[in-house]
Design an enzyme around this catalytic site. Structure first.
Site, PDB file in Angstrom:
ATOM      1  N   ARG A  53      36.420  22.318  -6.306  1.00 61.39           N
ATOM      2  CA  ARG A  53      37.774  22.625  -6.785  1.00 61.39           C
ATOM      3  C   ARG A  53      38.803  21.670  -6.161  1.00 61.39           C
ATOM      4  NH1 ARG A  53      40.706  26.519  -4.440  1.00 61.39           N
ATOM      5  NH2 ARG A  53      38.874  27.770  -3.935  1.00 61.39           N
ATOM      6  N   ASP A 176      56.883  13.561 -20.501  1.00 63.07           N
ATOM      7  CA  ASP A 176      55.610  13.822 -21.166  1.00 63.07           C
ATOM      8  C   ASP A 176      55.350  12.637 -22.102  1.00 63.07           C
ATOM      9  OD1 ASP A 176      53.602  14.672 -22.935  1.00 63.07           O
ATOM     10  OD2 ASP A 176      54.129  16.780 -22.646  1.00 63.07           O
TER      11      ASP A 176
HETATM   12  C1  LIG Z   1      53.396  16.793 -26.024  1.00 58.02           C
HETATM   13  C2  LIG Z   1      52.423  17.783 -25.481  1.00 58.02           C
HETATM   14  N1  LIG Z   1      52.405  18.039 -24.172  1.00 58.02           N
HETATM   15  C3  LIG Z   1      51.552  18.941 -23.635  1.00 58.02           C
HETATM   16  C4  LIG Z   1      50.677  19.645 -24.434  1.00 58.02           C
HETATM   17  C5  LIG Z   1      49.755  20.639 -23.808  1.00 58.02           C
HETATM   18  O1  LIG Z   1      48.497  20.062 -23.684  1.00 58.02           O
HETATM   19  P1  LIG Z   1      47.122  20.907 -23.628  1.00 58.02           P
HETATM   20  O2  LIG Z   1      46.875  21.458 -24.974  1.00 58.02           O
HETATM   21  O3  LIG Z   1      46.136  19.875 -23.181  1.00 58.02           O
HETATM   22  O4  LIG Z   1      47.325  21.972 -22.608  1.00 58.02           O
HETATM   23  C6  LIG Z   1      50.653  19.404 -25.795  1.00 58.02           C
HETATM   24  C7  LIG Z   1      49.731  20.165 -26.664  1.00 58.02           C
HETATM   25  O5  LIG Z   1      49.821  20.123 -27.875  1.00 58.02           O
HETATM   26  C8  LIG Z   1      51.552  18.459 -26.344  1.00 58.02           C
HETATM   27  O6  LIG Z   1      51.602  18.202 -27.662  1.00 58.02           O
END
Ligand SMILES: Cc1ncc(COP(=O)(O)O)c(C=O)c1O
Length: 382
Positions: A53, A176
């Site tokens: 982990r 992101d």
């Molecule tokens: C822009 C974005 N960030 C984060 C996520 C979350 O990712 P995960 O589905 O791998 O948890 C998504 C999921 O669709 C996403 O589109």
């Protein structure tokens, strides 16, 4: 004149995306990275590994490969993109202010809504494309969280402006970068402190894994994230990390083809009478085209959102009438997907006819004629 590429110069990103996940086992000569499944390690091992982990050599290879592409010094892999987002939000002090781009993935928005409901933090939603609004919103904030390409409206925040506004207030900027990938944009170069990826999307690229990554140049932040992963247990599966490494090697060729397809399709869809609006920053008439062009190194990505002149039921009929495009959630895979986003909790604010398209690598003419026949089937052609 350009400097000739000497042996010490850094290879192009399209080379590093392949070579970064290449591995050489000095004892056997094996080139494929090892899938280390061990849940525990003998205390006598020279790398200081202890429990599965806390660390895993396959995760480490993936973290290093993606950190290199993002121009980061460190990376932490998580069990999912959302586990990565949650860890970033845990960096915010108790009752701190988080400013979130309104055009953000619904999971991030809903998580913040929950946290705010519990009194854990205050959330301010902002139009991240409006720097004046961002500057006002970050006053007293601990974190500004935006997406390189907003999901689902493909908005393009000015990351340099966002980082200046955040840092002027002592706030961190997290970006992101899932939809853009480091091949199109590297937010750390534009001042971001943290980059988040859902590797379940373009990095994996085949709809067969769930995994997240957070990348940074700040050792202290990486250590805190690693500690959060260990203490909360949001660690990735070993197979998923291995699949992500495998997917990474073809990211450049996949994304190039997907982006070419998307750019061509966006132009054609804009000419369809039933399509009232196309959200794609690669279109010259898109209001953020100039900014996107200056920030993205090789194209505008492979996501398009379209607005149909239709109610929810007709739009659902269109989505389920396609034969090549799968009517499914998610994005970034080699196979094309589409869905009406308003079907999800938290996305009711979107127009009923908004359809998000994740463009794959299939033949572009086939993709277009499938959308055309689906428009006809839903009574929307003409
Ligand atoms: C822009 C974005 N960030 C984060 C996520 C979350 O990712 P995960 O589905 O791998 O948890 C998504 C999921 O669709 C996403 O589109």
């Amino acid at each position: 004149m350009e400097e000739p590429a000497g042996p010490t110069s850094r290879a192009a990103i399209s080379t590093r995306v392949v070579q970064g996940s290449q591995f050489l086992d000095e004892q056997t000569g094996a080139l494929a990275p090892p899938l280390v499944v061990s849940a525990t390690f003998n205390h006598a091992n020279p790398q200081g590994l202890s429990y599965g982990r806390d660390h895993n050599p396959t995760w480490t290879l993936l973290e290093r490969a993606v950190a290199d592409l993002e121009e980061a010094t460190d990376g932490v892999a998580f069990s999912s993109g959302m586990a990565g987002v949650a860890a970033v939000l845990e960096l915010v002090p108790d009752r701190g202010v988080v400013v979130l781009a309104r055009d953000s993935y619904t999971g991030s928005r809903l998580l913040l809504r929950d946290l705010a409901g519990q009194g854990r933090c205050e959330v301010r939603l902002v139009d991240a494309t409006d720097l004046t609004a961002v500057t006002a919103a970050v006053e007293g904030a601990a974190l500004l969280f935006v997406e390189t390409l907003g999901n689902p409206l493909l908005s393009v925040p000015d990351l340099l402006g966002c980082s200046r506004a955040a840092h002027a207030q002592g706030a961190l900027l997290a970006v992101d970068n899932t939809l853009a990938t480091p091949l199109l944009c590297r937010p750390l170069e534009l001042g971001a402190d943290l980059v988040v990826h859902s590797a379940s999307k373009y990095i994996g690229g085949h709809d067969d894994l769930i995994l997240g990554l957070v990348l940074t140049r700040a050792t202290e932040l990486a250590e805190r994230l690693r500690h959060l992963r260990t203490s909360r247990g949001g660690c990735p599966g070993q197979l998923e990390a291995w699949l992500a490494l495998r997917g990474l090697r073809t990211l450049d060729v996949r994304l190039r083809r997907q982006t070419e397809n998307a750019s061509w399709l966006a132009g054609r869809l804009a000419q369809r009478g039933a399509v009232s609006r196309v959200h794609y920053p690669g279109l010259a008439e898109h209001h953020q085209h100039a900014l996107a062009k200056s920030r993205f190194s090789s194209g505008f990505g492979a996501m398009i959102s379209i607005e149909l002149e239709a109610d929810a039921a007709t739009t659902e009929r269109f989505c389920s009438a396609t034969r090549i495009w799968a009517n499914a959630t998610s994005l970034g895979s080699v196979g094309s997907l589409l869905e009406r986003r308003g079907r999800w909790e938290g996305e009711e604010y979107l127009p009923a006819g908004l359809v998000r398209l994740s463009v794959g690598i299939e033949d572009r003419a086939d993709l277009l004629s499938d959308l055309d026949q689906a428009l006809s089937a839903a009574g929307l052609a003409g």
